[in-house]
Design an enzyme around this catalytic site. Structure first.
Site, short mmCIF file in Angstrom:
data_model
loop_
_atom_site.label_atom_id
_atom_site.label_comp_id
_atom_site.label_asym_id
_atom_site.label_seq_id
_atom_site.Cartn_x
_atom_site.Cartn_y
_atom_site.Cartn_z
N ARG A 121 0.81 -1.24 0.00
CA ARG A 121 0.00 0.00 0.00
C ARG A 121 0.83 1.28 0.00
O ARG A 121 0.36 2.34 0.39
CB ARG A 121 -0.98 0.04 1.18
CG ARG A 121 -1.97 -1.10 1.16
CD ARG A 121 -3.19 -0.79 1.98
NE ARG A 121 -4.13 -1.88 1.90
CZ ARG A 121 -4.13 -2.91 2.74
NH1 ARG A 121 -3.27 -2.96 3.73
NH2 ARG A 121 -5.00 -3.88 2.58
N LYS A 227 5.91 23.43 -13.95
CA LYS A 227 5.16 22.21 -13.64
C LYS A 227 4.81 22.16 -12.15
O LYS A 227 3.68 21.86 -11.78
CB LYS A 227 5.94 20.95 -14.05
CG LYS A 227 5.21 19.70 -13.59
CD LYS A 227 5.28 18.53 -14.51
CE LYS A 227 4.30 17.47 -14.07
NZ LYS A 227 4.34 16.25 -14.82
N1 GLY Z 1 2.46 15.01 -17.67
C1 GLY Z 1 1.29 15.67 -17.29
C2 GLY Z 1 1.11 15.77 -15.80
O1 GLY Z 1 1.99 15.41 -15.05
O2 GLY Z 1 0.09 16.22 -15.36
#
Ligand code: GLY
Length: 358
Positions: A121, A227
């Site tokens: 898990r 990101k």
């Molecule tokens: N590769 C797209 C994301 O990580 O959301």
């Protein structure tokens, strides 16, 4: 050395970017995770380059570590491969506190992360991405998965690593096509959020492709920062995180329809980026410049963007299996200009068919 803190509450972690950090990786990992039983998961291509250095460095820092080297390609990112890896974890008597170190490209990181998320898990894992694509995209944000014959990354979950270590020197041994594939994802960040970054890439492309360390560090840092920011806003993709899939919806369909054998991920995504730009133009959301600027950069990257020979109807059918499709409604990430995209779920099937058949 550059650091980015990914702020996800109790699942927060650091991304460390520098040249040559693999030499010191045991010390760096032991600052995050106290020494314990660990398995380095790598593949047959990466192992000869970096397997021993990571193994020795972790051993010197008192990890009880073993290395597992898998034969792996996108078409082998499967539940069967995950099962093979669980076997290695049992053999090494791993427990809930043991550590997985994912050393390799995106396929390896996705698979090792998926196994870390599901073994007992969930056990801790650290990402050491060694391809540009993995460094700027797949190692960050906690998407871990394996493929199913019906679709890419269909079996998976969100499971954050404890840390990400990016050694830009690993790019020096990377085949040119892999750099190109990663550059498509780097361009993606310029397209979705940062027009100035798109310009930077365009201006410094020669230096980047010569693998100049400073230029590489700059593009990796900027990509990871964008990101990380998007992931912080929407970790489990309830909304805005979908913009990170720019170009991927059609790209994934092309990959899946050809059993992950015909297109490299970067080529498929680049084609996807052009197709959605054409959809945006057809809907009067973007003008021709958006298409031309991307095509020109792809050309400079050496990508030959041929139109797909696949049947447009097959592609559209495949699109319905995309994870963004909810209640039968296709959802697209469309550009409005360089540096901005929107999420749109009113693209008609006919528009898609027209663009694919263009
Ligand atoms: N590769 C797209 C994301 O990580 O959301």
């Amino acid at each position: 050395m550059k650091e980015i803190f990914v702020d996800l509450g109790k699942d927060s972690y650091n991304i460390t970017i520098d040249k040559g950090i693999l030499n010191n990786i045991g010390t760096l990992i032991s600052k995050v995770i106290t020494p314990r039983k660990a398995i380095i998961v790598t593949d047959k291509i990466v192992e000869p380059h970096y397997g021993k250095i990571v193994l020795d460095s972790l051993s010197e820092c008192k990890f009880d570590v073993k290395l597992v080297s898998l034969a792996l390609g996108e078409e082998q990112k499967t539940l069967a491969k995950a099962e093979e890896l669980y076997g290695h974890l049992f053999d090494h008597e791993m427990d809930r506190k043991s550590l997985i170190v994912a050393l390799g490209g995106g396929v390896l990181g996705d698979l090792a992360g998926f196994v870390a998320a599901t073994f007992m898990r969930g056990i801790p894992f650290v990402q050491i991405p060694t391809t540009l694509l993995a460094q700027v995209d797949s190692s960050i944000g906690g998407k871990v998965a394996v493929n199913h014959p019906r679709g890419k990354n269909m079996i998976g979950c969100f499971y954050q690593p404890k840390a990400v270590f990016i050694d830009t020197d690993t790019l020096q041994t990377l085949p040119k096509e892999e750099i190109t594939a990663g550059m498509v994802e780097v361009m993606k960040y310029g397209m979705i959020k940062e027009a100035a970054f798109f310009e930077y890439i365009d201006k410094h492309l020669t230096k980047i492709l010569e693998l100049d360390s400073d230029a590489l560090e700059e593009i990796i840092y900027n990509s990871c920062k964008t990101k990380a920011h998007v992931v912080e806003l929407d970790e489990t993709e309830q909304g805005i995180r979908a913009i990170l899939n720019y170009g991927h919806t059609i790209g994934h369909a092309l990959e899946a329809l050809t059993s992950y054998k015909k297109y490299r991920h970067g080529d498929a995504v680049a084609m996807g980026m052009i197709y959605v730009s054409k959809i945006a133009r057809a809907m009067n959301l973007a003008d021709e410049t958006v298409i031309k600027r991307q095509e020109s950069l792809f050309l400079k990257l050496g990508l030959s963007l041929k139109d797909t020979e696949l049947d447009p109807h097959d592609i559209v059918s495949k699109l319905y299996q995309d994870k963004k499709t909810i209640a039968g409604k296709l959802r697209f990430v469309l550009p409005t200009r360089i540096g901005n995209v929107i999420i749109n779920d009113s693209v008609s099937e006919q528009t898609i068919l027209n663009v694919l058949a263009e």
